[in-house]
Design a protein around this motif. Structure first.
Motif, PDB file in Angstrom:
ATOM      1  N   TYR A   1       0.823  -1.204   0.000  1.00  0.00           N
ATOM      2  CA  TYR A   1       0.000   0.000   0.000  1.00  0.00           C
ATOM      3  C   TYR A   1       0.861   1.259   0.000  1.00  0.00           C
ATOM      4  O   TYR A   1       0.531   2.249  -0.645  1.00  0.00           O
TER       5      TYR A   1
ATOM      6  N   GLU B   1       1.873   2.092  -3.402  1.00  0.00           N
ATOM      7  CA  GLU B   1       0.745   2.714  -4.114  1.00  0.00           C
ATOM      8  C   GLU B   1       0.538   4.147  -3.643  1.00  0.00           C
ATOM      9  O   GLU B   1       0.186   5.030  -4.427  1.00  0.00           O
ATOM     10  N   TYR B   2       0.730   4.357  -2.348  1.00  0.00           N
ATOM     11  CA  TYR B   2       0.490   5.681  -1.766  1.00  0.00           C
ATOM     12  C   TYR B   2       1.417   6.720  -2.378  1.00  0.00           C
ATOM     13  O   TYR B   2       0.975   7.793  -2.798  1.00  0.00           O
ATOM     14  N   VAL B   3       2.733   6.379  -2.431  1.00  0.00           N
ATOM     15  CA  VAL B   3       3.661   7.367  -2.991  1.00  0.00           C
ATOM     16  C   VAL B   3       3.490   7.487  -4.509  1.00  0.00           C
ATOM     17  O   VAL B   3       3.843   8.509  -5.091  1.00  0.00           O
ATOM     18  N   ASP B   4       2.941   6.451  -5.143  1.00  0.00           N
ATOM     19  CA  ASP B   4       2.663   6.525  -6.578  1.00  0.00           C
ATOM     20  C   ASP B   4       1.397   7.320  -6.860  1.00  0.00           C
ATOM     21  O   ASP B   4       1.077   7.591  -8.013  1.00  0.00           O
ATOM     22  N   GLY B   5       0.661   7.658  -5.803  1.00  0.00           N
ATOM     23  CA  GLY B   5      -0.551   8.451  -5.991  1.00  0.00           C
ATOM     24  C   GLY B   5      -1.758   7.629  -6.387  1.00  0.00           C
ATOM     25  O   GLY B   5      -2.699   8.168  -6.971  1.00  0.00           O
ATOM     26  N   SER B   6      -1.755   6.358  -6.094  1.00  0.00           N
ATOM     27  CA  SER B   6      -2.914   5.578  -6.516  1.00  0.00           C
ATOM     28  C   SER B   6      -3.692   4.968  -5.348  1.00  0.00           C
ATOM     29  O   SER B   6      -4.407   3.997  -5.525  1.00  0.00           O
ATOM     30  N   VAL B   7      -3.561   5.519  -4.179  1.00  0.00           N
ATOM     31  CA  VAL B   7      -4.445   5.119  -3.081  1.00  0.00           C
ATOM     32  C   VAL B   7      -4.487   6.222  -2.021  1.00  0.00           C
ATOM     33  O   VAL B   7      -3.538   7.007  -1.903  1.00  0.00           O
ATOM     34  N   THR B   8      -5.582   6.302  -1.298  1.00  0.00           N
ATOM     35  CA  THR B   8      -5.668   7.230  -0.161  1.00  0.00           C
ATOM     36  C   THR B   8      -5.614   6.404   1.121  1.00  0.00           C
ATOM     37  O   THR B   8      -5.842   5.184   1.095  1.00  0.00           O
ATOM     38  N   HIS B   9      -5.349   7.081   2.232  1.00  0.00           N
ATOM     39  CA  HIS B   9      -5.255   6.312   3.476  1.00  0.00           C
ATOM     40  C   HIS B   9      -6.618   5.735   3.874  1.00  0.00           C
ATOM     41  O   HIS B   9      -6.695   4.670   4.476  1.00  0.00           O
TER      42      HIS B   9
ATOM     43  N   ILE C   1      -8.876   4.549   1.794  1.00  0.00           N
ATOM     44  CA  ILE C   1      -9.103   3.331   1.012  1.00  0.00           C
ATOM     45  C   ILE C   1      -8.370   2.166   1.648  1.00  0.00           C
ATOM     46  O   ILE C   1      -8.908   1.065   1.791  1.00  0.00           O
TER      47      ILE C   1
ATOM     48  N   GLU D   1     -10.113  -1.272   3.087  1.00  0.00           N
ATOM     49  CA  GLU D   1      -9.782  -2.582   2.523  1.00  0.00           C
ATOM     50  C   GLU D   1      -9.092  -3.497   3.531  1.00  0.00           C
ATOM     51  O   GLU D   1      -9.255  -4.715   3.488  1.00  0.00           O
TER      52      GLU D   1
ATOM     53  N   GLY E   1      -3.161   5.827   8.151  1.00  0.00           N
ATOM     54  CA  GLY E   1      -2.381   7.042   7.939  1.00  0.00           C
ATOM     55  C   GLY E   1      -1.023   6.968   8.618  1.00  0.00           C
ATOM     56  O   GLY E   1      -0.007   7.386   8.054  1.00  0.00           O
TER      57      GLY E   1
ATOM     58  N   ASP F   1       2.586   6.775   6.569  1.00  0.00           N
ATOM     59  CA  ASP F   1       3.573   7.820   6.800  1.00  0.00           C
ATOM     60  C   ASP F   1       4.902   7.205   7.241  1.00  0.00           C
ATOM     61  O   ASP F   1       5.977   7.627   6.811  1.00  0.00           O
TER      62      ASP F   1
ATOM     63  N   ARG G   1       6.722   5.509   4.252  1.00  0.00           N
ATOM     64  CA  ARG G   1       7.059   6.339   3.098  1.00  0.00           C
ATOM     65  C   ARG G   1       8.554   6.318   2.775  1.00  0.00           C
ATOM     66  O   ARG G   1       8.929   6.060   1.627  1.00  0.00           O
TER      67      ARG G   1
END
Lengths: 181, 198
Positions: free
Chosen positions: B160, B163-171, B173, B177, B186, B190, B193
């Protein structure tokens, strides 16, 4: 509602990252508010997300930091966006859609409440209550949604800014484990 | 039964697919004739996952190629004997190599990328997972997350985080899931990262 030239919204992802090291990152946030001569705004949903979690005590997250910030006056909790206003409601749905698409998830995987910051920003635009709006979030799809959708409502591109926490203040992006640098 | 598939290249040693089963007796199903110390490799991976300080030493070497024992001892403030012992283990398993001739020895890390297969579940054991485990010695939030969700939970969180740093998920989501709170999602995103952001 007062008219501010520069309005800054802070989202939960940034507040959560600030809570990780007790007040150290919060001090940086306070400094930014002072330097910008503004009161940072958070939505009621963001406030609930970062203060109401039973898991809080297990993590270093310090829930008093947000309350202290509110007491000190450099942060405030806004009203919720007006879900009954069709334009506001609409832009939040559009933001949901945008986020779902950016994350390749079905739309119902994204809650409308997660996009409140976009609704709040639009309310300011519609009421002509801000010259510039800055949205601070580490959730990239949300930031991109704000930048993409809000200018369509009559704001210029440079009147809407999305910043990550690290772009707002260097300390918010610092690594706690320096020996791996 | 647990099996580990490895596909590691060591410079001049060509990549091979090796499959062996790990239990307390370490039986080998197949083996390439010129493969070096596969048993040590498999066992050493689990040692890394269980031993945050050893993971820390490996990760330090990975971030500081050609480093010496002395540098590790001084920077990480670990006992010299511990560092010697762990460096020996890592070298025997092929996770680090001496990069120079002579003394003092300078070590460089090899990338770790193994796949752990148990019934229908697959997990990748990567240098990032090892780094996350190393960070638990310094980062209480990662330590707490592992206590609450185990190494499997951590491995999933690293996916995840990428994906987060790639900009394809929010915390949120991730929270939904993985059935954890947005705050916990979150926090771990963090914390991870710097692990996934190279």
């Amino acid at each position: 509602m007062e008219s501010d030239s520069d309005v800054v919204f802070i989202d939960s992802s940034v507040l959560i990252s600030c809570g990780r090291r007790e007040s150290t990152r919060f001090q940086s946030l306070a400094r930014e508010a002072r330097q910008r001569d503004t009161v940072f705004r958070i939505s009621p949903q963001v406030y609930a997300e970062v203060t109401g979690d039973p898991a809080l005590e297990e993590y270093t997250a310090d829930n008093t930091a947000v309350d202290e910030a509110l007491q000190e006056g450099w942060m405030k909790v806004t009203e919720s966006p007006s879900y009954s206003n069709s334009e506001v409601s609409n832009v939040m749905d559009q933001a949901r859609s945008f986020i779902a698409s950016a994350s390749d998830r079905p739309e119902d995987a994204v809650e409308k409440a997660d996009a409140e910051i976009v609704g709040l920003a639009l309310e300011l635009i519609l009421n002509d209550n801000a010259d510039r709006i800055t949205i601070v979030t580490n959730d990239i799809p949300l930031g991109e949604a704000a930048e993409s959708l809000l200018p369509q409502y009559g704001f210029d591109d440079d009147q809407i800014t999305w910043l990550t926490g690290g772009e707002l203040a260097d300390e918010l992006a610092e690594d706690f484990v320096p020996e791996f640098d | 039964m647990l099996s580990v598939q490895t596909d590691i290249s060591f410079g001049s040693v060509s990549a091979r697919l090796l499959r062996f089963a790990c239990n307390s007796l370490l039986e080998m199903a197949t083996r390439e004739a010129n493969w070096e110390t596969p048993l040590d490799t498999g066992g050493e991976v689990f040692a890394l996952l269980r031993n945050a300080r050893k993971a820390w030493i490996y990760t330090y070497i990975r971030h500081h190629p050609e480093t010496t024992i002395q540098a590790i001892v001084e920077t990480l403030e670990l006992p010299q004997r511990t560092v010697y012992e762990y460096v020996d283990d890592l070298e025997a398993a092929g996770f680090i190599d001496q990069a120079n001739e002579g003394r003092p020895a300078e070590y460089t890390a090899q990338e770790i990328d193994l796949q752990l297969v148990e019934d229908d579940t697959e997990r990748r054991i990567t240098a990032e997972l090892v780094e996350a485990i190393a960070r638990r010695t310094q980062d209480d939030d990662i330590d707490t997350y592992i206590d609450r969700h185990g190494l499997d939970g951590l491995a999933v969180a690293i996916e995840y985080a990428q994906e987060y740093v790639d900009g394809s998920v929010t915390h949120q989501i991730m929270a939904c899931e993985q059935e954890i709170s947005p705050l916990e999602a979150g926090v771990i995103l963090d914390a991870l990262r710097p692990v996934v952001e190279d």
